[in-house]
Design a protein around this motif. Structure first.
Motif, short mmCIF file in Angstrom:
data_model
loop_
_atom_site.label_atom_id
_atom_site.label_comp_id
_atom_site.label_asym_id
_atom_site.label_seq_id
_atom_site.Cartn_x
_atom_site.Cartn_y
_atom_site.Cartn_z
N ASN A 123 41.30 55.91 44.22
CA ASN A 123 40.92 54.57 43.01
C ASN A 123 40.08 55.59 42.35
O ASN A 123 39.49 54.75 41.62
CB ASN A 123 40.88 53.16 43.45
N ASN A 124 39.27 56.14 42.30
CA ASN A 124 38.00 57.05 41.79
C ASN A 124 38.55 57.99 41.05
O ASN A 124 37.72 59.10 40.49
CB ASN A 124 36.73 57.89 42.60
N GLY A 125 39.40 58.33 40.94
CA GLY A 125 40.42 59.31 40.04
C GLY A 125 41.03 61.01 40.87
O GLY A 125 40.90 61.80 39.93
N TYR A 165 38.93 66.68 41.73
CA TYR A 165 37.94 65.69 41.51
C TYR A 165 38.00 65.43 40.14
O TYR A 165 38.63 65.92 39.41
CB TYR A 165 36.50 66.23 42.30
N ASP A 166 37.65 64.36 39.98
CA ASP A 166 37.79 63.53 38.42
C ASP A 166 36.66 64.10 37.54
O ASP A 166 36.12 63.48 36.58
CB ASP A 166 37.29 61.65 39.19
#
Length: 208
Positions: A162-164, A184-185
């Motif tokens: 949910n953090n990308g 990673y986001d």
């Protein structure tokens, strides 16, 4: 998910008190010549769980829906009183698993959508944990299997957090482990062999 009902030839419809999964309840539906649930019916246990669907030779078998008193719902295939084949399990906290079941557990390929926004698509395996509710009284002690929620991601799969962050690769015992790639986001990418604890520690240190 659409499932095709199995071909079952019932004899007549009855209402009776019976025991399934070690718990007494009321069955209403079709039966065979021996008076066992067979065909379409509804089982209402005394603990207020309810199953509606197909039966064969006195057992839940075919397509059915189980509604648990705690709000959890399973819709899908059964065999020998257990979830077996394709199905969807919805927990009362809004997590949803859709995919394959074996011996009552999530096993095979499936998709798990968490209420927090995480989505995992890939392989699952059974764990050793088994939650049981114990009953006592005049009928003596017995157990009834309850819902589980820790069958693990194991094999190849893809997780979108949910953090990308997005990880695609191998999993072991519910964790990123083996060959995989994680984006990673913030843009950092790691592509290689994974041991979640070690890799996350290294990335955290290099970002300081």
């Amino acid at each position: 998910m659409e499932l095709t009902p199995h071909a079952i030839t019932p004899v007549e419809e009855k209402r009776m008190r019976i025991e399934i999964l070690g718990v007494l309840g009321t069955y209403v539906g079709e039966t065979d010549s021996d008076g066992k649930p067979h065909g379409k019916g509804k089982m209402m246990w005394d603990d207020e769980d309810v199953y509606q669907g197909e039966f064969k030779n006195g057992k839940m078998e075919g397509i059915g829906t189980m509604r648990y008193i705690n709000g959890n719902v399973y819709e899908g295939e059964y065999k020998n009183n257990k979830r077996e084949g394709r199905g969807t399990f919805r927990w009362d906290d809004e997590d949803v698993y859709e995919g394959e079941f074996k011996n009552g557990k999530m096993e095979g390929r499936g998709t798990y959508r968490s209420a927090n926004g995480n989505v995992y698509e890939g392989q699952f395996k059974m764990t050793r944990r088994r939650e049981e509710e114990h009953f006592g009284g005049m009928m003596g002690m017995f157990t009834k299997e309850r819902e589980w929620k820790n069958d693990e991601k194991h094999g190849k799969g893809r997780m979108k957090y949910n953090n990308g962050d997005v990880y695609e690769g191998e999993w072991k015992n519910g964790k990123e482990h083996g060959k995989g790639r994680k984006k990673y986001d913030h843009g950092r990418i790691y592509d290689g062999l994974w041991d979640t604890t070690i890799i996350e520690s290294i990335l955290e240190q290099t970002s300081l």
